[in-house]
Design a protein around this motif. Structure first.
Motif, PDB file in Angstrom:
ATOM      1  N   GLU A   1     -43.121  17.496  70.928  1.00  0.00           N
ATOM      2  CA  GLU A   1     -43.009  18.555  72.018  1.00  0.00           C
ATOM      3  C   GLU A   1     -41.645  19.300  71.912  1.00  0.00           C
ATOM      4  OE1 GLU A   1     -45.690  19.484  73.832  1.00  0.00           O
ATOM      5  OE2 GLU A   1     -46.493  18.248  72.334  1.00  0.00           O
ATOM      6  N   TYR A   2     -40.725  18.557  71.516  1.00  0.00           N
ATOM      7  CA  TYR A   2     -39.200  19.092  71.581  1.00  0.00           C
ATOM      8  C   TYR A   2     -38.979  20.059  70.323  1.00  0.00           C
ATOM      9  CZ  TYR A   2     -34.324  19.863  71.412  1.00  0.00           C
ATOM     10  OH  TYR A   2     -33.235  20.447  71.212  1.00  0.00           O
ATOM     11  N   LEU A   3     -39.702  19.713  69.305  1.00  0.00           N
ATOM     12  CA  LEU A   3     -39.599  20.421  67.976  1.00  0.00           C
ATOM     13  C   LEU A   3     -40.305  21.815  68.218  1.00  0.00           C
ATOM     14  CD1 LEU A   3     -40.169  17.501  65.380  1.00  0.00           C
ATOM     15  CD2 LEU A   3     -37.945  18.795  66.008  1.00  0.00           C
ATOM     16  N   LEU A   4     -41.407  21.738  69.006  1.00  0.00           N
ATOM     17  CA  LEU A   4     -42.483  22.766  69.181  1.00  0.00           C
ATOM     18  C   LEU A   4     -42.103  23.670  70.162  1.00  0.00           C
ATOM     19  CD1 LEU A   4     -45.844  21.208  68.140  1.00  0.00           C
ATOM     20  CD2 LEU A   4     -44.257  22.487  66.648  1.00  0.00           C
ATOM     21  N   ARG A   5     -41.227  23.389  71.104  1.00  0.00           N
ATOM     22  CA  ARG A   5     -40.678  24.207  71.977  1.00  0.00           C
ATOM     23  C   ARG A   5     -40.187  25.551  71.543  1.00  0.00           C
ATOM     24  NH1 ARG A   5     -37.102  20.596  76.010  1.00  0.00           N
ATOM     25  NH2 ARG A   5     -35.908  22.464  75.643  1.00  0.00           N
ATOM     26  N   GLN A   6     -40.559  26.693  72.488  1.00  0.00           N
ATOM     27  CA  GLN A   6     -39.862  27.959  72.143  1.00  0.00           C
ATOM     28  C   GLN A   6     -38.412  27.995  72.111  1.00  0.00           C
ATOM     29  OE1 GLN A   6     -41.865  31.102  74.405  1.00  0.00           O
ATOM     30  NE2 GLN A   6     -43.026  31.793  72.610  1.00  0.00           N
ATOM     31  N   ASP A   7     -37.782  27.466  72.994  1.00  0.00           N
ATOM     32  CA  ASP A   7     -36.336  27.596  72.947  1.00  0.00           C
ATOM     33  C   ASP A   7     -35.652  26.404  72.063  1.00  0.00           C
ATOM     34  OD1 ASP A   7     -37.241  25.040  74.652  1.00  0.00           O
ATOM     35  OD2 ASP A   7     -36.181  25.566  76.145  1.00  0.00           O
ATOM     36  N   THR A   8     -36.286  25.546  71.360  1.00  0.00           N
ATOM     37  CA  THR A   8     -35.591  24.852  70.146  1.00  0.00           C
ATOM     38  C   THR A   8     -35.463  25.648  69.040  1.00  0.00           C
ATOM     39  OG1 THR A   8     -36.951  22.761  71.338  1.00  0.00           O
ATOM     40  CG2 THR A   8     -35.894  22.656  69.103  1.00  0.00           C
ATOM     41  N   GLY A   9     -34.197  25.851  68.728  1.00  0.00           N
ATOM     42  CA  GLY A   9     -33.984  26.747  67.685  1.00  0.00           C
ATOM     43  C   GLY A   9     -33.326  25.986  66.789  1.00  0.00           C
TER      44      GLY A   9
ATOM     45  N   LEU B   1     -50.461  23.366  61.168  1.00  0.00           N
ATOM     46  CA  LEU B   1     -49.663  24.468  61.857  1.00  0.00           C
ATOM     47  C   LEU B   1     -48.427  24.107  62.556  1.00  0.00           C
ATOM     48  CD1 LEU B   1     -49.942  27.409  62.488  1.00  0.00           C
ATOM     49  CD2 LEU B   1     -51.181  26.854  64.375  1.00  0.00           C
ATOM     50  N   ASP B   2     -48.422  23.043  63.257  1.00  0.00           N
ATOM     51  CA  ASP B   2     -47.287  22.147  63.755  1.00  0.00           C
ATOM     52  C   ASP B   2     -46.214  22.111  62.779  1.00  0.00           C
ATOM     53  OD1 ASP B   2     -48.683  21.885  66.369  1.00  0.00           O
ATOM     54  OD2 ASP B   2     -48.870  19.748  65.850  1.00  0.00           O
ATOM     55  N   LEU B   3     -46.227  21.760  61.495  1.00  0.00           N
ATOM     56  CA  LEU B   3     -45.422  21.628  60.541  1.00  0.00           C
ATOM     57  C   LEU B   3     -44.893  22.764  60.034  1.00  0.00           C
ATOM     58  CD1 LEU B   3     -47.285  18.608  58.334  1.00  0.00           C
ATOM     59  CD2 LEU B   3     -45.412  18.395  59.951  1.00  0.00           C
ATOM     60  N   ILE B   4     -45.702  23.904  59.882  1.00  0.00           N
ATOM     61  CA  ILE B   4     -45.466  25.374  59.766  1.00  0.00           C
ATOM     62  C   ILE B   4     -44.490  25.784  60.726  1.00  0.00           C
ATOM     63  CG2 ILE B   4     -46.264  27.389  59.248  1.00  0.00           C
ATOM     64  CD1 ILE B   4     -48.870  26.391  58.239  1.00  0.00           C
ATOM     65  N   GLN B   5     -44.810  25.867  62.036  1.00  0.00           N
ATOM     66  CA  GLN B   5     -44.123  26.360  63.093  1.00  0.00           C
ATOM     67  C   GLN B   5     -42.669  25.588  63.059  1.00  0.00           C
ATOM     68  OE1 GLN B   5     -45.834  25.886  66.967  1.00  0.00           O
ATOM     69  NE2 GLN B   5     -43.890  26.694  67.789  1.00  0.00           N
ATOM     70  N   ALA B   6     -42.748  24.147  63.058  1.00  0.00           N
ATOM     71  CA  ALA B   6     -41.403  23.688  63.190  1.00  0.00           C
ATOM     72  C   ALA B   6     -40.329  23.985  62.250  1.00  0.00           C
ATOM     73  CB  ALA B   6     -41.608  22.167  63.615  1.00  0.00           C
ATOM     74  N   ALA B   7     -41.125  23.910  60.802  1.00  0.00           N
ATOM     75  CA  ALA B   7     -40.288  24.091  59.827  1.00  0.00           C
ATOM     76  C   ALA B   7     -39.750  25.435  59.744  1.00  0.00           C
ATOM     77  CB  ALA B   7     -40.862  23.692  58.554  1.00  0.00           C
ATOM     78  N   SER B   8     -40.244  26.566  60.112  1.00  0.00           N
ATOM     79  CA  SER B   8     -40.014  27.850  60.072  1.00  0.00           C
ATOM     80  C   SER B   8     -38.828  28.293  60.857  1.00  0.00           C
ATOM     81  CB  SER B   8     -41.065  28.676  60.581  1.00  0.00           C
ATOM     82  OG  SER B   8     -41.306  28.551  61.987  1.00  0.00           O
ATOM     83  N   LYS B   9     -38.360  27.210  61.661  1.00  0.00           N
ATOM     84  CA  LYS B   9     -37.187  27.450  62.664  1.00  0.00           C
ATOM     85  C   LYS B   9     -35.920  27.287  61.786  1.00  0.00           C
ATOM     86  CE  LYS B   9     -39.495  26.102  66.774  1.00  0.00           C
ATOM     87  NZ  LYS B   9     -39.552  25.360  68.184  1.00  0.00           N
ATOM     88  N   ALA B  10     -36.256  26.470  60.843  1.00  0.00           N
ATOM     89  CA  ALA B  10     -34.692  25.764  60.240  1.00  0.00           C
ATOM     90  C   ALA B  10     -34.340  26.943  58.995  1.00  0.00           C
ATOM     91  CB  ALA B  10     -35.283  24.659  59.267  1.00  0.00           C
ATOM     92  N   GLU B  11     -33.048  27.278  58.993  1.00  0.00           N
ATOM     93  CA  GLU B  11     -32.512  28.060  58.106  1.00  0.00           C
ATOM     94  C   GLU B  11     -31.287  27.033  57.444  1.00  0.00           C
ATOM     95  OE1 GLU B  11     -30.760  32.675  57.722  1.00  0.00           O
ATOM     96  OE2 GLU B  11     -29.813  31.343  59.366  1.00  0.00           O
ATOM     97  N   ILE B  12     -31.660  26.850  56.342  1.00  0.00           N
ATOM     98  CA  ILE B  12     -30.724  25.858  55.552  1.00  0.00           C
ATOM     99  C   ILE B  12     -30.362  26.736  54.322  1.00  0.00           C
ATOM    100  CG2 ILE B  12     -30.354  23.645  54.539  1.00  0.00           C
ATOM    101  CD1 ILE B  12     -31.466  23.310  57.356  1.00  0.00           C
TER     102      ILE B  12
END
Length: 454
Positions: A98-106, A132-143
């Motif tokens: 749930e934390y990973l998918l929250r909108q305010d978790t950047g 879709l969870d995996l796509i959404q959460a991974a898309s937040k990460a800029e490495i």
């Protein structure tokens, strides 16, 4: 640690954490071959439910392979930031999701969280996430990583030029490379898989790719994907290598089958920083892939997703410039069909990003799998949406040396155009100077390798 649940009018009791982790996996032929998979969808759902209620502390307190028995476990354990772990040890796996998918978790929150987790925790949350969870959460990460150039910026899709040749012909390698460059591919790396694993052959290939880079002033990096020991001999003999390469497994025994150890990787790390030609600071290229530990009889009864996560735990010790899973390369014994390959690609990308790694994927399959090029197109689109750092390009999507199917140079160009992605910044500026790109789009000159045949 509660390992029992009632579901569908049945009581499901799991023997230990290892069993819960394995049976919570989405269906994988490799887990079935190992005899550790869920018997049916009901048992899989029960395992997911049990796993979702376990805490991160439970997972750390019950190691799947004890650190005193396995050096990969030691590397993973020693990397944990204890202060951050103390903040999250009582989180359940479900709460982590749930934390990973929250909108305010950047991305900053993800970067910090990563430092407090073991690879097994990351594998656990992966098992209770949808595609879709995996796509959404991974898309937040800029490495973002740097060698001679940088990649990983948001909106950038880089491509590895893989100009392999079945006889290591320098002329053949260059012909394929020039096609890649003409489509704007090669910003991640010019990486050749050699047929002949000798220091002299590796040196010849490195010199040839470096010569092209210098002649055309290409802002990228070169690498020959031989065994790390062969590369080390070549570098000590004067070969111009920007990146050091090695395939990794998730257990000490698996790495022994590859002929490597943490001690050897440490030695290679020191060498590439002292004698390599890359500007750095990131000077490694690693490859992984679900199933390698099972094929080497080194899986310790652990499922292939968790073992893959452990590869990433080892890789991050060396702060690589790039890492990719060769997702469908091993074959149907481990990933049977397109559904399993697509799931594995999304899992691996997410787990790599959550480890803080510059994650790419070789979107590929072997000819004896139940998959085709349309399936790879689908996975490539999903991964691009997920923010994958790079994917692999081979001539016509058909590797004539390794004999498997991947994505072509023009496939990567099409993904960029269709989904609004760009090459790495320095490389795009070079493409503009060469007349191959303008305003983020390829020009009519693109796709003509004769530009470089002068």
């Amino acid at each position: 640690m509660k390992l029992k649940t009632n579901l569908f009018g049945r009581t499901f009791q799991f023997h230990d954490l290892k069993a819960v982790m394995a049976k919570a996996n989405e269906e994988k032929s490799g887990d079935q071959l190992a005899g550790i998979a869920a018997e049916d969808a009901k048992e899989r759902m029960a395992a997911k439910l049990v796993l979702s209620e376990l805490t991160l502390g439970d997972i750390r307190d019950h190691p799947l392979i004890a650190p005193e028995e396995d050096e990969v476990s030691r590397v993973i354990e020693e990397a944990v930031n204890e202060r951050i772990f103390a903040e999250i040890r009582n989180w359940s796996v479900g709460e982590l999701r749930e934390y990973l998918l929250r909108q305010d978790t950047g991305q900053e929150q993800l970067r910090r969280l990563s430092r407090g987790m073991t690879s097994e925790m990351i594998a656990a949350v992966t098992k209770v996430m949808s595609n879709l969870d995996l796509i959404q959460a991974a898309s937040k990460a800029e490495i973002i990583t740097s060698c001679n150039s940088t990649m990983g910026q948001r909106g950038v899709l880089a491509g590895r030029a893989q100009p392999n040749h079945p006889a290591d012909s320098i002329q053949g390698v260059k012909a394929s490379l020039f096609e890649a460059l003409s489509y704007g591919i090669g910003d991640a790396v010019i990486g050749v898989n050699p047929v002949i694993d000798t220091a002299d052959s590796v040196k010849n290939l490195l010199e040839a790719t470096k010569e092209a880079m210098i002649k055309w002033q290409i802002p990228t990096q070169n690498c020959v994907l031989a065994h790390v020991k062969t590369q080390m001999r070549a570098i000590r003999g004067g070969a111009p290598a920007d990146l050091m390469f090695q395939s990794l497994a998730g257990t000490e025994k698996g790495n022994s089958a590859f002929g490597i150890s943490v001690g050897l990787l440490d030695e290679a790390h020191e060498l590439i920083h002292k004698e390599g030609t890359g500007a750095g600071p990131n000077l490694w290229y690693f490859e992984t892939g679900q199933g390698s530990e099972l094929s080497g009889e080194a899986h310790h009864g652990i499922d292939q997703v968790t073992l893959e996560a452990r590869c990433y735990g080892l890789a991050r010790k060396y702060q690589p410039f790039m890492l990719n899973t060769v997702v469908g390369f091993i074959g149907p014994e481990y990933l049977y069909d397109s559904r399993q390959v697509i799931r594995a690609g999304l899992e691996d990308h997410f787990m790599g990003k959550l480890h803080g790694l510059p994650m790419g994927v070789d979107v590929c399959y072997t000819n004896h799998m139940r998959a085709d090029q349309n399936d790879m197109d689908n996975l490539a689109v999903l991964l691009t949406a997920a923010g994958v750092n790079f994917i692999i390009g081979v001539a016509m999507a058909d590797d004539c040396m390794l004999n498997y199917q991947s994505t072509s140079y023009h496939d990567i160009a099409t993904l960029r155009e269709t989904l609004g992605r760009r090459p790495a910044p320095e490389f795009e500026r070079w493409l503009v100077r060469m007349g191959l790109m303008e305003n983020g789009r390829l020009t009519p000159l693109a796709g003509d390798p004769s530009l470089f045949m002068i």
